[in-house]
Design a protein around this motif. Structure first.
Motif, PDB file in Angstrom:
ATOM      1  N   ALA A 186      -1.098 -25.192   8.051  1.00  0.00           N
ATOM      2  CA  ALA A 186       0.275 -25.529   8.469  1.00  0.00           C
ATOM      3  C   ALA A 186       0.558 -25.020   9.883  1.00  0.00           C
ATOM      4  O   ALA A 186       1.089 -25.746  10.726  1.00  0.00           O
ATOM      5  N   THR A 187       0.196 -23.768  10.149  1.00  0.00           N
ATOM      6  CA  THR A 187       0.422 -23.205  11.483  1.00  0.00           C
ATOM      7  C   THR A 187      -0.352 -23.992  12.533  1.00  0.00           C
ATOM      8  O   THR A 187       0.130 -24.214  13.649  1.00  0.00           O
TER       9      THR A 187
ATOM     10  N   CYS B 170      -1.139 -27.162  12.464  1.00  0.00           N
ATOM     11  CA  CYS B 170      -0.456 -28.435  12.720  1.00  0.00           C
ATOM     12  C   CYS B 170       0.764 -28.210  13.616  1.00  0.00           C
ATOM     13  O   CYS B 170       1.019 -28.999  14.534  1.00  0.00           O
ATOM     14  N   THR B 171       1.522 -27.154  13.345  1.00  0.00           N
ATOM     15  CA  THR B 171       2.682 -26.860  14.188  1.00  0.00           C
ATOM     16  C   THR B 171       2.237 -26.643  15.633  1.00  0.00           C
ATOM     17  O   THR B 171       2.844 -27.167  16.575  1.00  0.00           O
TER      18      THR B 171
ATOM     19  N   LEU C  30      -3.866 -22.552   3.421  1.00  0.00           N
ATOM     20  CA  LEU C  30      -2.793 -23.515   3.706  1.00  0.00           C
ATOM     21  C   LEU C  30      -1.878 -23.004   4.816  1.00  0.00           C
ATOM     22  O   LEU C  30      -1.359 -23.800   5.604  1.00  0.00           O
ATOM     23  N   GLY C  31      -1.713 -21.698   4.874  1.00  0.00           N
ATOM     24  CA  GLY C  31      -0.946 -21.121   5.971  1.00  0.00           C
ATOM     25  C   GLY C  31      -1.598 -21.425   7.312  1.00  0.00           C
ATOM     26  O   GLY C  31      -0.932 -21.819   8.275  1.00  0.00           O
TER      27      GLY C  31
ATOM     28  N   CYS D  61       1.397 -29.806  17.481  1.00  0.00           N
ATOM     29  CA  CYS D  61       2.626 -30.490  17.943  1.00  0.00           C
ATOM     30  C   CYS D  61       3.179 -29.808  19.190  1.00  0.00           C
ATOM     31  O   CYS D  61       3.595 -30.479  20.141  1.00  0.00           O
TER      32      CYS D  61
END
Lengths: 350, 350
Positions: free
Chosen positions: B164-165, B167-168, B160-161, B171
């Protein structure tokens, strides 16, 4: 017995003290880095203010669970209930506030609202592209931040599950809200279900996340989730009441704007069931054109249909129910504060 | 030694077989439920097609790690490398594709693109509100789905880390891309950094996630991440080349549209450094007004500046580097397929 005024004053002070700590933690968790414009836009609403009610619920619940004197414990190294290492409870609190901020940015685009917290909405201050991306960045950052609490892996997994499900429900609630705008047969129960998904689940997450991270039992986790759902719904209903009853200057926007914009609230949904022709309560669709007298007449009609009383009563019942659920917690000052917070959500004037 | 054509045929067949399984899994992981319009919009692009290259990379990497004959193992109960229970590798594959789909929906809004995968973009088929919400829903759903792999908690936390990273970074990359449109001094290295963030990180996540979930060592995880970054950048560069060199009918859009729309690509960034007046290569800003002859002239000028060759070479070098990294894997058929997949990304005609 303390007076209601003294209790409200104490709640506001407790919120203020935690807000200061949360405000300090936000730049640490979400520093402005390259590309600067993206991170500045992501921080824009967070820096513009906000009461930080959800982080306050989260931090106070942690204190109640740990049976700790309010504000006596470092939130950055909060003791777990078992022998496992300290928890960065502040990270969890910031994560929840970051989710809230992401939803506000995207909601303002969807509603094409110009103002938020007294400043231009992000898509007005920046542009549509930046606002979408700023929201998306906060979304993944919330997960990154929640991953850094230092809790045991199985608890982190459970916490992230709550966070992800909460975000999905917020989207579902927002989608229901949009479809409700085109319907005239929404029942109070449907409305309350929408509010539960759109607003209350983030309060529920805020209340149950410390229990998960600290290693509380399932009964406690469930009870706290229920407390959050109850007070979150009450909070939204109170917002709907305040929109009609608080003078415009104090609200920071036109009183009755929900009515003018044909937004469904528990009040209009109830009134419609009682045969009130809600769409005809005010003539105009333009917030700038409506007069105070028109709003006064509309409020009087909703009052005489019993709809405002109904909303007040529903909110009061939810708060009472939510407070009952707190009996799973040790009887301590932090728990009393969670009760007072619940009362504050429906007693606040704005 | 197999012929290049036979190898490409084998890659396409391998992609097709995995795509079918992924396509079957998507409705299971993301069923249409209430509110239907939201979930239909969320599924709209996923159901419209797509090669499923990222899930194919993920599933094939899992096979290589497990030293399993390609397609011989149930993806839904994939054996971990140690004694821990089976992993739902398909859930991880779908999660990555769901992230990809979320970014496409929001990107199309930001670029105001009308078409995607031969169908209207989500904000055209539905509306802006629904498209923003559909992307947001896919975002949290990707996390929910990744939480269901059944891997050990510490591995789920690591996975999950990465998600999430990733996805960041996507962006951040998209934000850089937007700012690049207003600059004329972007260097090839800056461009490649942007592509790494915007596109390559999701390939990198796809390649390293099975290693994390199955319990491989850090060296393997890092090497696979590097493989994904390399082939992901090569993939994007090849996309830029194809936009100039493939006939419009085959591309499904006007050839040279990147040039017309003043999009930065590795080719234009290189040409500008060589003194080519890139902004004057085509006169019009309107994709419908440009002629094939204008595009031919522009391509000839870019060719003679060495910019198209430079892009081709850079992509080839990245693919070679990526393939080298696969030496951490056991020497098996799935690893050979990952090499062929890398070649395919830059040899494909469209």
């Amino acid at each position: 017995m303390t007076s209601p005024e003294a209790r409200e004053e104490a709640v506001l002070e407790a919120v203020r003290q935690r807000r200061e700590q949360v405000n300090e933690a936000i730049p640490d968790e979400l520093p402005i880095k390259r590309p600067e414009r993206l991170y500045e836009a992501s921080r824009y609403l967070l820096d513009a203010g906000g009461k930080r009610l959800r982080p306050t619920v989260l931090l106070t619940t942690a204190e109640a669970l740990a049976d700790a004197e309010p504000l006596s414990t470092e939130y950055r190294s909060f003791p777990a209930l078992d022998e496992s290492g300290p928890i960065d409870m502040m990270a969890a609190a910031v994560s929840v506030e970051v989710i809230q901020s992401f939803t506000l940015i995207h909601d303002d685009i969807m509603d094409d609202d110009d103002l938020r917290r007294g400043v231009p909405a992000v898509h007005k201050e920046y542009d549509l592209e930046t606002a979408i991306l700023a929201g998306d960045t906060l979304y993944s950052k919330a997960f990154e931040i929640m991953l850094e609490t230092g809790a045991k892996p199985d608890r982190i997994v459970e916490a992230l599950g709550v966070l992800a499900t909460t975000c999905t429900k917020i989207c579902e609630g927002q989608s229901l809200d949009v479809t409700f705008e085109e319907r005239t047969d929404v029942s109070p129960n449907e409305y309350l279900e929408m509010v539960e998904q759109k607003t209350a689940v983030l309060y529920a997450a805020s209340a149950c996340l410390p229990a998960i991270l600290l290693g509380a039992d399932d009964e406690t986790i469930d009870a706290l989730y229920g407390y959050g759902l109850d007070i979150g719904r009450a909070f939204q209903i109170q917002d709907d009441v305040l929109d009609l009853t608080v003078p415009s200057e104090q609200l920071g926007k036109q009183r009755g704007s929900d009515l003018v914009e044909n937004k469904q609230t528990l009040i209009t949904v109830h009134a419609r069931e009682r045969g009130v022709d809600v769409d005809e309560l005010v003539d105009t669709d333009d917030v700038d054109a409506v007069t105070e007298a028109e709003i006064d007449d509309a409020v009087a009609e909703l009052e005489s249909a019993g709809s405002i009383s109904y909303a007040n009563e529903t909110a009061r019942d939810l708060v009472a129910q939510g407070k009952d659920r707190l009996e799973v917690l040790p009887d301590n000052e932090a728990r009393a504060l969670l009760c007072d917070l619940a009362d504050y959500l429906i007693e606040r004037g704005y």
